[in-house]
Scaffold this active site. Structure first.
Site, PDB file in Angstrom:
ATOM      1  N   LYS A  16     -13.521   2.224 -13.384  1.00  0.00           N
ATOM      2  CA  LYS A  16     -13.894   0.874 -12.940  1.00  0.00           C
ATOM      3  C   LYS A  16     -14.394   0.030 -14.117  1.00  0.00           C
ATOM      4  O   LYS A  16     -14.244  -1.190 -14.125  1.00  0.00           O
ATOM      5  CB  LYS A  16     -14.951   0.969 -11.826  1.00  0.00           C
ATOM      6  CG  LYS A  16     -14.404   1.579 -10.529  1.00  0.00           C
ATOM      7  CD  LYS A  16     -13.217   0.778  -9.994  1.00  0.00           C
ATOM      8  CE  LYS A  16     -12.789   1.211  -8.614  1.00  0.00           C
ATOM      9  NZ  LYS A  16     -11.681   0.381  -8.091  1.00  0.00           N
TER      10      LYS A  16
ATOM     11  N   THR B 278     -16.363   1.157   4.613  1.00  0.00           N
ATOM     12  CA  THR B 278     -14.905   1.309   4.733  1.00  0.00           C
ATOM     13  C   THR B 278     -14.580   2.798   4.853  1.00  0.00           C
ATOM     14  O   THR B 278     -15.450   3.644   4.614  1.00  0.00           O
ATOM     15  CB  THR B 278     -14.203   0.767   3.468  1.00  0.00           C
ATOM     16  OG1 THR B 278     -14.620   1.588   2.367  1.00  0.00           O
ATOM     17  CG2 THR B 278     -14.524  -0.677   3.186  1.00  0.00           C
TER      18      THR B 278
ATOM     19  N   ASP C 189       3.636   2.460  -4.337  1.00  0.00           N
ATOM     20  CA  ASP C 189       2.678   3.356  -4.982  1.00  0.00           C
ATOM     21  C   ASP C 189       2.375   2.776  -6.357  1.00  0.00           C
ATOM     22  O   ASP C 189       3.265   2.699  -7.219  1.00  0.00           O
ATOM     23  CB  ASP C 189       3.299   4.760  -5.101  1.00  0.00           C
ATOM     24  CG  ASP C 189       2.332   5.757  -5.729  1.00  0.00           C
ATOM     25  OD1 ASP C 189       1.349   5.330  -6.375  1.00  0.00           O
ATOM     26  OD2 ASP C 189       2.575   6.964  -5.573  1.00  0.00           O
TER      27      ASP C 189
ATOM     28  N   TYR D 139     -15.036   8.087 -12.192  1.00  0.00           N
ATOM     29  CA  TYR D 139     -14.807   6.901 -11.351  1.00  0.00           C
ATOM     30  C   TYR D 139     -15.424   5.674 -12.031  1.00  0.00           C
ATOM     31  O   TYR D 139     -14.777   4.624 -12.138  1.00  0.00           O
ATOM     32  CB  TYR D 139     -15.436   7.126  -9.968  1.00  0.00           C
ATOM     33  CG  TYR D 139     -15.380   5.929  -9.044  1.00  0.00           C
ATOM     34  CD1 TYR D 139     -14.195   5.582  -8.396  1.00  0.00           C
ATOM     35  CD2 TYR D 139     -16.501   5.139  -8.818  1.00  0.00           C
ATOM     36  CE1 TYR D 139     -14.145   4.475  -7.551  1.00  0.00           C
ATOM     37  CE2 TYR D 139     -16.454   4.044  -7.976  1.00  0.00           C
ATOM     38  CZ  TYR D 139     -15.277   3.717  -7.335  1.00  0.00           C
ATOM     39  OH  TYR D 139     -15.214   2.626  -6.495  1.00  0.00           O
TER      40      TYR D 139
ATOM     41  N   ASP E  60       0.863  -1.184   0.000  1.00  0.00           N
ATOM     42  CA  ASP E  60       0.000   0.000   0.000  1.00  0.00           C
ATOM     43  C   ASP E  60       0.901   1.235   0.000  1.00  0.00           C
ATOM     44  O   ASP E  60       2.067   1.178   0.401  1.00  0.00           O
ATOM     45  CB  ASP E  60      -0.887   0.011   1.255  1.00  0.00           C
ATOM     46  CG  ASP E  60      -2.171   0.829   1.073  1.00  0.00           C
ATOM     47  OD1 ASP E  60      -3.269   0.219   1.056  1.00  0.00           O
ATOM     48  OD2 ASP E  60      -2.076   2.069   0.946  1.00  0.00           O
TER      49      ASP E  60
HETATM   50  N1  NAD Z   1     -16.216   0.340  -0.120  1.00  0.00           N
HETATM   51  C1  NAD Z   1     -17.091   0.160  -1.078  1.00  0.00           C
HETATM   52  O1  NAD Z   1     -18.296   0.034  -0.850  1.00  0.00           O
HETATM   53  C2  NAD Z   1     -16.649   0.080  -2.504  1.00  0.00           C
HETATM   54  C3  NAD Z   1     -17.619   0.161  -3.485  1.00  0.00           C
HETATM   55  C4  NAD Z   1     -17.242   0.016  -4.799  1.00  0.00           C
HETATM   56  C5  NAD Z   1     -15.922  -0.219  -5.114  1.00  0.00           C
HETATM   57  N2  NAD Z   1     -14.985  -0.260  -4.152  1.00  0.00           N
HETATM   58  C6  NAD Z   1     -13.601  -0.501  -4.540  1.00  0.00           C
HETATM   59  O2  NAD Z   1     -13.035  -1.481  -3.689  1.00  0.00           O
HETATM   60  C7  NAD Z   1     -11.647  -1.198  -3.458  1.00  0.00           C
HETATM   61  C8  NAD Z   1     -11.364  -1.102  -1.972  1.00  0.00           C
HETATM   62  O3  NAD Z   1     -12.112  -0.022  -1.452  1.00  0.00           O
HETATM   63  P1  NAD Z   1     -12.138   0.359   0.093  1.00  0.00           P
HETATM   64  O4  NAD Z   1     -13.517   0.838   0.351  1.00  0.00           O
HETATM   65  O5  NAD Z   1     -11.555  -0.729   0.899  1.00  0.00           O
HETATM   66  O6  NAD Z   1     -11.198   1.654   0.066  1.00  0.00           O
HETATM   67  P2  NAD Z   1     -10.160   2.233   1.151  1.00  0.00           P
HETATM   68  O7  NAD Z   1     -10.022   3.686   0.816  1.00  0.00           O
HETATM   69  O8  NAD Z   1     -10.550   1.856   2.536  1.00  0.00           O
HETATM   70  O9  NAD Z   1      -8.812   1.473   0.767  1.00  0.00           O
HETATM   71  C9  NAD Z   1      -8.148   1.715  -0.440  1.00  0.00           C
HETATM   72  C10 NAD Z   1      -6.675   1.496  -0.235  1.00  0.00           C
HETATM   73  O10 NAD Z   1      -5.994   1.788  -1.462  1.00  0.00           O
HETATM   74  C11 NAD Z   1      -4.779   2.426  -1.149  1.00  0.00           C
HETATM   75  N3  NAD Z   1      -4.276   3.212  -2.263  1.00  0.00           N
HETATM   76  C12 NAD Z   1      -4.812   4.338  -2.810  1.00  0.00           C
HETATM   77  N4  NAD Z   1      -3.994   4.833  -3.753  1.00  0.00           N
HETATM   78  C13 NAD Z   1      -2.912   4.006  -3.806  1.00  0.00           C
HETATM   79  C14 NAD Z   1      -1.716   4.018  -4.572  1.00  0.00           C
HETATM   80  N5  NAD Z   1      -1.454   4.981  -5.462  1.00  0.00           N
HETATM   81  N6  NAD Z   1      -0.826   3.024  -4.375  1.00  0.00           N
HETATM   82  C15 NAD Z   1      -1.065   2.052  -3.457  1.00  0.00           C
HETATM   83  N7  NAD Z   1      -2.168   2.000  -2.686  1.00  0.00           N
HETATM   84  C16 NAD Z   1      -3.085   2.976  -2.863  1.00  0.00           C
HETATM   85  C17 NAD Z   1      -5.150   3.332   0.035  1.00  0.00           C
HETATM   86  O11 NAD Z   1      -4.010   3.771   0.748  1.00  0.00           O
HETATM   87  C18 NAD Z   1      -6.068   2.429   0.832  1.00  0.00           C
HETATM   88  O12 NAD Z   1      -5.366   1.681   1.804  1.00  0.00           O
HETATM   89  C19 NAD Z   1     -11.352   0.106  -4.230  1.00  0.00           C
HETATM   90  O13 NAD Z   1     -10.801  -0.216  -5.486  1.00  0.00           O
HETATM   91  C20 NAD Z   1     -12.731   0.733  -4.398  1.00  0.00           C
HETATM   92  O14 NAD Z   1     -12.804   1.590  -5.519  1.00  0.00           O
HETATM   93  C21 NAD Z   1     -15.317  -0.098  -2.845  1.00  0.00           C
END
Ligand code: NAD
Length: 247
Positions: A150, A180, A54, A146, A33
């Protein structure tokens, strides 16, 4: 489960839950991460290791996968959850915002998927699990960029599922809904009225409980299954883990 797994985005939310779930199932995990402190803490608590990476930096990504493979003695599976949410009216989208959301949500998985490929080829049954969103499958007003990012990862995953199948590599894409930090930050930005409307919409739209899922109880077990050999005949699929949101 005797698997060596890299979880990208393992510091927070769904990724952190995947680190815990995979570790509980017996897998060896390297979490990656950009968020270093939280990433270290989450991995350590699960008895696993962490590498700062990153995903917008190709060289860093490839070096991190080399290091992960060296430390675990190979890689059998990649779970790529890292992503960002971007919202705003489509008509006002600027180049910088478009490039940022595409470089993390669309190009990031391309880098990690390419970087893991040589290791998965050496694994007996490799797998990739990428993360998209319901926004890739349905209209997402006020979040078109966004949704496009996706949509890109969804289409990419379906194509590599076929292209890399001769190497016995599976690739699936998950569309989650989970409470989250990403979604909490989004809700926090709303007005009081907005929050009420948001909660009301969830009640109407999610048949199972009218709420977002719990990352540990509702989402991560499905990912652990997808990594396992129990899912050995599942590839190229859109797997919505969202309580029936948008059906
Ligand atoms: N939470 C939801 O309901 C939901 C809904 C639809 C899609 N998603 C997708 O599911 C995935 C996880 O979402 P989440 O809710 O756990 O999000 P979150 O924000 O809790 O976690 C995302 C993680 O990605 C890391 N990240 C961001 N940019 C980065 C980079 N450049 N390099 C490395 N790491 C990086 C962040 O530091 C973070 O730890 C994401 O791709 C999100 O788009 C989530």
């Amino acid at each position: 489960m005797d698997k060596k797994v890299v979880v990208v985005g393992g510091a927070s939310g769904v990724g952190a839950a995947c680190v815990r779930s995979l570790a509980d199932a017996g897998a060896t995990v390297v979490s990656m991460d950009v968020s270093e402190e939280l990433g270290q803490e989450t991995a350590r608590a699960a008895g696993q290791s962490f590498l700062r990476c990153d995903i917008t930096d190709r060289e860093q990504v490839f070096a991190a996968f080399e290091e992960a493979a060296a430390s675990m003695g190979g890689i059998d599976a990649l779970v790529h959850t890292a992503g960002i949410l971007l919202q705003g009216p489509a008509a006002e989208l600027d180049d910088q915002s478009w490039e940022r959301v595409m470089e993390i949500n669309a190009r990031g998985p391309v880098y990690t998927n390419q970087a893991v490929l040589p290791f998965l080829k050496k694994s007996e049954r490799g797998s990739i699990t990428n993360f998209a969103s319901s926004a890739a499958l349905t209209a997402y007003p006020n979040g078109a960029a966004y949704a496009a990012s996706k949509g890109a990862v969804t289409a990419w995953t379906r194509s590599i599922a076929v292209e890399w199948a001769p190497f016995d590599i599976r690739a699936n894409v998950v569309h989650p809904s989970a409470a989250t930090p990403m979604l909490e930050a989004h809700r926090d930005k709303l007005s009081e009225e907005g929050k009420i409307a948001y909660d009301e919409l969830l009640k109407q739209k999610v048949p199972l409980g009218g709420r977002f899922g719990d990352p540990d109880r509702d989402i991560a077990p499905v990912i652990t299954f997808l990594v396992s050999d129990g899912a050995r005949f599942v590839t190229g699929q859109n797997i919505a883990v969202n309580g029936g949101y948008y059906i």
